[in-house]
Design a protein around this motif. Structure first.
Motif, PDB file in Angstrom:
ATOM      1  N   MET A 269     -52.480  19.380 -48.395  1.00  0.00           N
ATOM      2  CA  MET A 269     -53.255  18.938 -49.554  1.00  0.00           C
ATOM      3  C   MET A 269     -53.789  17.522 -49.351  1.00  0.00           C
ATOM      4  SD  MET A 269     -53.494  21.432 -51.688  1.00  0.00           S
ATOM      5  CE  MET A 269     -53.988  20.666 -53.235  1.00  0.00           C
ATOM      6  N   ASP A 270     -53.050  16.689 -48.607  1.00  0.00           N
ATOM      7  CA  ASP A 270     -53.540  15.340 -48.321  1.00  0.00           C
ATOM      8  C   ASP A 270     -54.761  15.391 -47.405  1.00  0.00           C
ATOM      9  OD1 ASP A 270     -51.567  14.161 -49.849  1.00  0.00           O
ATOM     10  OD2 ASP A 270     -50.171  13.997 -48.182  1.00  0.00           O
ATOM     11  N   VAL A 271     -54.720  16.271 -46.401  1.00  0.00           N
ATOM     12  CA  VAL A 271     -55.889  16.437 -45.523  1.00  0.00           C
ATOM     13  C   VAL A 271     -57.092  16.893 -46.333  1.00  0.00           C
ATOM     14  CG1 VAL A 271     -56.862  17.794 -43.635  1.00  0.00           C
ATOM     15  CG2 VAL A 271     -54.532  16.912 -43.453  1.00  0.00           C
ATOM     16  N   ILE A 272     -56.877  17.881 -47.192  1.00  0.00           N
ATOM     17  CA  ILE A 272     -57.972  18.400 -48.015  1.00  0.00           C
ATOM     18  C   ILE A 272     -58.516  17.308 -48.938  1.00  0.00           C
ATOM     19  CG2 ILE A 272     -58.492  20.002 -49.901  1.00  0.00           C
ATOM     20  CD1 ILE A 272     -56.587  22.000 -48.509  1.00  0.00           C
ATOM     21  N   ALA A 273     -57.619  16.486 -49.512  1.00  0.00           N
ATOM     22  CA  ALA A 273     -58.064  15.390 -50.381  1.00  0.00           C
ATOM     23  C   ALA A 273     -58.939  14.414 -49.608  1.00  0.00           C
ATOM     24  CB  ALA A 273     -56.859  14.670 -50.975  1.00  0.00           C
ATOM     25  N   CYS A 274     -58.521  14.069 -48.395  1.00  0.00           N
ATOM     26  CA  CYS A 274     -59.305  13.136 -47.582  1.00  0.00           C
ATOM     27  C   CYS A 274     -60.677  13.728 -47.274  1.00  0.00           C
ATOM     28  CB  CYS A 274     -58.564  12.820 -46.282  1.00  0.00           C
ATOM     29  SG  CYS A 274     -57.125  11.746 -46.474  1.00  0.00           S
ATOM     30  N   GLN A 275     -60.703  14.964 -46.830  1.00  0.00           N
ATOM     31  CA  GLN A 275     -61.967  15.558 -46.419  1.00  0.00           C
ATOM     32  C   GLN A 275     -62.901  15.772 -47.603  1.00  0.00           C
ATOM     33  OE1 GLN A 275     -61.107  18.975 -43.942  1.00  0.00           O
ATOM     34  NE2 GLN A 275     -60.168  17.709 -42.358  1.00  0.00           N
ATOM     35  N   ARG A 276     -62.348  16.074 -48.775  1.00  0.00           N
ATOM     36  CA  ARG A 276     -63.199  16.181 -49.969  1.00  0.00           C
ATOM     37  C   ARG A 276     -63.789  14.820 -50.349  1.00  0.00           C
ATOM     38  NH1 ARG A 276     -60.214  18.226 -54.777  1.00  0.00           N
ATOM     39  NH2 ARG A 276     -62.303  18.370 -55.665  1.00  0.00           N
ATOM     40  N   SER A 277     -63.114  13.737 -49.948  1.00  0.00           N
ATOM     41  CA  SER A 277     -63.611  12.388 -50.237  1.00  0.00           C
ATOM     42  C   SER A 277     -64.540  11.877 -49.151  1.00  0.00           C
ATOM     43  CB  SER A 277     -62.421  11.418 -50.374  1.00  0.00           C
ATOM     44  OG  SER A 277     -61.557  11.827 -51.396  1.00  0.00           O
ATOM     45  N   GLY A 278     -64.816  12.699 -48.144  1.00  0.00           N
ATOM     46  CA  GLY A 278     -65.684  12.265 -47.055  1.00  0.00           C
ATOM     47  C   GLY A 278     -64.948  11.524 -45.964  1.00  0.00           C
ATOM     48  N   PRO A 346     -52.239  10.642 -50.700  1.00  0.00           N
ATOM     49  CA  PRO A 346     -53.700  10.657 -50.857  1.00  0.00           C
ATOM     50  C   PRO A 346     -54.200  11.655 -51.887  1.00  0.00           C
ATOM     51  CG  PRO A 346     -53.124  10.439 -48.547  1.00  0.00           C
ATOM     52  CD  PRO A 346     -51.836  10.671 -49.282  1.00  0.00           C
ATOM     53  N   ASP A 347     -53.549  12.801 -51.999  1.00  0.00           N
ATOM     54  CA  ASP A 347     -53.976  13.799 -52.982  1.00  0.00           C
ATOM     55  C   ASP A 347     -53.850  13.254 -54.403  1.00  0.00           C
ATOM     56  OD1 ASP A 347     -54.769  16.390 -53.915  1.00  0.00           O
ATOM     57  OD2 ASP A 347     -52.676  16.797 -54.360  1.00  0.00           O
ATOM     58  N   ASP A 348     -52.745  12.543 -54.692  1.00  0.00           N
ATOM     59  CA  ASP A 348     -52.562  11.930 -56.014  1.00  0.00           C
ATOM     60  C   ASP A 348     -53.662  10.913 -56.306  1.00  0.00           C
ATOM     61  OD1 ASP A 348     -50.206  13.336 -56.531  1.00  0.00           O
ATOM     62  OD2 ASP A 348     -48.984  11.842 -55.499  1.00  0.00           O
ATOM     63  N   VAL A 349     -53.954  10.073 -55.308  1.00  0.00           N
ATOM     64  CA  VAL A 349     -54.945   9.018 -55.516  1.00  0.00           C
ATOM     65  C   VAL A 349     -56.318   9.610 -55.796  1.00  0.00           C
ATOM     66  CG1 VAL A 349     -56.107   7.042 -54.449  1.00  0.00           C
ATOM     67  CG2 VAL A 349     -53.659   7.381 -54.095  1.00  0.00           C
TER      68      VAL A 349
END
Length: 636
Positions: A269-278, A346-349
């Protein structure tokens, strides 16, 4: 002839992309890339870029993009096999001999890969069926809408013991094949195989080319023995040689240009959060980051950012990564370390503060040498000569473990300089000063502008007082809030002195104040708030302190409120300080990028892309500061 991935990877590692392309295209170095005229179109201004670190070329004039093999195919009209044969001869590599057994194994691996693809499609469909309702609700609560599921091929495995098995066997699969693919578990007692993933959200794991090689699953049952479960090592999947999210990370690095960062996080989920943020984010497969994975990272970026959780396990993972990386460090090949504020991930942020906050926190990473020194410094109390000597011994040993001799010496010098600064007496009189920040020296190594020294203390000259008064009238609210809390709680600065010296509090009106606070913080073991305020008032900052008190309440900063705990206020302050540091760094980078565009140091397409990326992030942070959305709500 078919070539396995290991052979192709070794071939690309032996040949530098710029050397091969440079034989037919005249290239010149530009930052970390090479640039030249397009070999595909007629042009007068260069728009053809080659990046050795990332292993690709990109031609803006034609839109063509590819790797070493693809370049020969495009320019010499070679087949894939012909291009590989030509490059192998150049690299001095013998082509693999035709091996009937190897061909049979490859055919078998392809069959397993086909069943993995079929399983992925079934998992995706199950997520959208009634049985996947709880999983859908969970993803939505985590801020991951349905529109994003297909991008990451998310799925769901029902709780049934043989649901996937029954589906694939009905399509012609043999249970033994599915065990080899990691989809089923074969009981040791010889019983019938059953589904490995049950009642779990499914995350497909791919190789560097985007082909599915395994799966990871997140348990829906809070009482499950393993919250996250990865597939086992198979003929397709080797945990130590895979990074989750790698294909998408490559695309984001390419789109982001030279300013893009590569971040290693801990979970799917942290990887996905980062990639969704560019942000180009990847993760290791539930194991410590290994040497092979580090080499993969360095092929993509010279200084990836490692972002592990702030708990004990995360700190241990960071420490292990440091130990493994030390012998491998080279000039232009290192790591930075970042931690998101308040013990969050990162997902929380992303969910709570947005993409801009996540980018700013990950971009504000600490250098490898700083993290290494802090780890050794904090390993034990330094209250005896023996323990202080032990610290010096550990620092020397760490530097000596670096294989590159020049870098090892540079690390030794840096670490021992930090050691000397830790124990050196405070600077007095006209001496050079040997504190961690060099005593009374400013960031450029000279005296602090219109200031004078008197018996070890710095006092502003009349010109300095006048400058402070002149600037105070236009003081920004957010920088004022940072300064107000730093004066009320000087110890909040202990981990930020270097950044404070570089960027101040984010407003030029506060630069001299920041420097004086740094000096006092370095010289005093215990800096009392009231004493600090008296000293600042007595040395010409009275008007500025009044302006700070007037401007700070307009910021909306929660850490200056009286009902906030000290720990929460420090966490909130650190986050806001990192954001304003990033804003200051972006302003500097924009100035440099604009200058490079103006004098032709960068090409129009590449330079403009970098400039616009920086400007977009700068403008977003400016809006966040103006609207007061940079503040952490709970500081946890």
């Amino acid at each position: 002839m078919r070539f396995d991935d290991r052979f192709l990877d070794e071939l690309k590692n032996r040949l530098r992309l710029s050397d091969v392309i440079g034989k037919t295209v005249k290239l010149r170095r530009q930052g970390r890339e090479y640039v030249g005229l397009s070999p595909f179109t007629k042009e007068k201004s260069p728009s053809f870029f080659v990046n050795d670190d990332k292993g690709f070329f990109h031609d803006f004039s034609s839109g063509k993009h590819g790797d070493l093999i693809g370049f020969l195919q495009e320019t010499q009209r070679l087949t894939f096999v012909e291009a590989v044969e030509q490059l192998a001869a150049e690299a001095g590599m013998a082509l693999p001999e035709p091996d009937p057994q190897a061909a049979a194994q490859e055919k078998k691996r392809q069959g397993l890969a086909d069943w993995l693809d079929a399983a992925a499609a079934w998992f995706e469909a199950e997520l959208r069926r009634p049985v996947g309702r709880a999983a859908r609700e969970y993803l939505e609560r985590r801020g991951l809408p349905e529109s994003e599921w297909a991008r990451f091929r998310l799925g769901f495995s029902p709780a049934g013991r043989t649901a996937l098995k029954d589906y694939l066997v009905a399509k012609g699969a043999r249970p033994g094949e599915l065990v080899e693919a990691g989809l089923l578990i074969a009981p040791e007692d010889g019983g019938a195989p059953y589904d490995r993933f049950r009642d779990r959200i499914i995350f497909p794991i791919t190789d560097g080319r985007g082909r599915i090689i395994s799966f990871g699953g997140r348990a829906m049952d809070p009482e499950a023995r393993a919250k996250y479960l990865n597939g086992p090592d198979t003929s397709l999947f080797d945990k130590g040689h895979v990074l989750y999210g790698l294909p998408e990370a490559r695309k984001l690095l390419h789109a982001g240009g030279d300013g893009a960062i590569l971040v290693v996080v801990e979970g799917y989920m942290d990887v996905i959060a980062c990639q969704r943020s560019g942000i180009a984010g990847v993760a290791a497969m539930g194991t410590a980051l290994g040497e092979a994975q580090m080499e993969m990272l360095w092929r993509l970026h010279p200084e990836p950012v490692l972002c592990f959780d702030g708990d004990r396990a995360g700190k241990l993972a960071a420490s292990r990564a440091m130990d493994r990386a030390l012998p491998l460090l080279k000039p232009g090949r290192s790591f930075r370390f970042a931690a998101v504020v308040g013990g969050k991930d990162p997902d929380d942020v992303l969910r709570e503060q947005g993409a801009a906050a996540l980018k700013s926190q990950l971009a504000a990473g600490a250098p490898f040498a700083e993290m290494l020194f802090n780890r050794e410094r904090d390993a034990e109390p330094l209250d005896t000569p023996e323990r202080r000597a032990g610290l010096k011994q550990r620092l020397r040993a760490a530097a000596a473990s670096i294989a590159d001799k020049d870098l090892a010496q540079a690390y030794r010098d840096d670490l021992l300089r930090r050691y000397d600064g830790l124990f050196a007496p405070p600077s007095r009189g006209g001496g050079e000063g040997r504190g961690p920040r060099g005593g009374g020296r400013g960031r450029n190594g000279g005296r602090r502008g219109p200031w004078r020294e008197d018996e070890g203390s710095l006092y502003p000259t009349p010109q300095g007082v006048a400058a402070a008064k002149r600037l105070a009238g236009s003081l920004g609210a957010a920088p004022a809030a940072l300064a107000k809390h730093a004066i009320a709680d000087p110890h909040v600065l202990d981990e930020h002195l270097e950044a404070l010296e570089a960027y101040g509090f984010g407003d030029p009106a506060l630069d001299q104040l920041a420097k004086e606070i740094i000096r006092l913080r370095l010289e005093a073991e215990h800096l009392d708030t009231e004493a600090l305020q008296r000293h600042l008032a007595a040395t010409g900052f009275s008007a500025l302190l009044t302006d700070i008190d007037r401007a700070a309440p307009h910021s909306g900063a929660p850490f200056i409120q009286s009902d906030v705990t000290l720990a929460t206020a420090r966490a909130q302050w650190s986050h806001a300080f990192a954001v304003l540091n990033r804003l200051a760094a972006l302003e500097q980078a924009l100035t440099a990028a604009k200058h490079d565009l103006g004098d032709g140091a960068t090409s129009g397409a590449s330079g403009t892309a970098v400039f616009m990326t920086l400007k977009t992030e700068r403008d977003a942070l400016r809006r966040a500061v103006r609207l007061g959305t940079i503040w952490i709500e709970d500081g946890s």
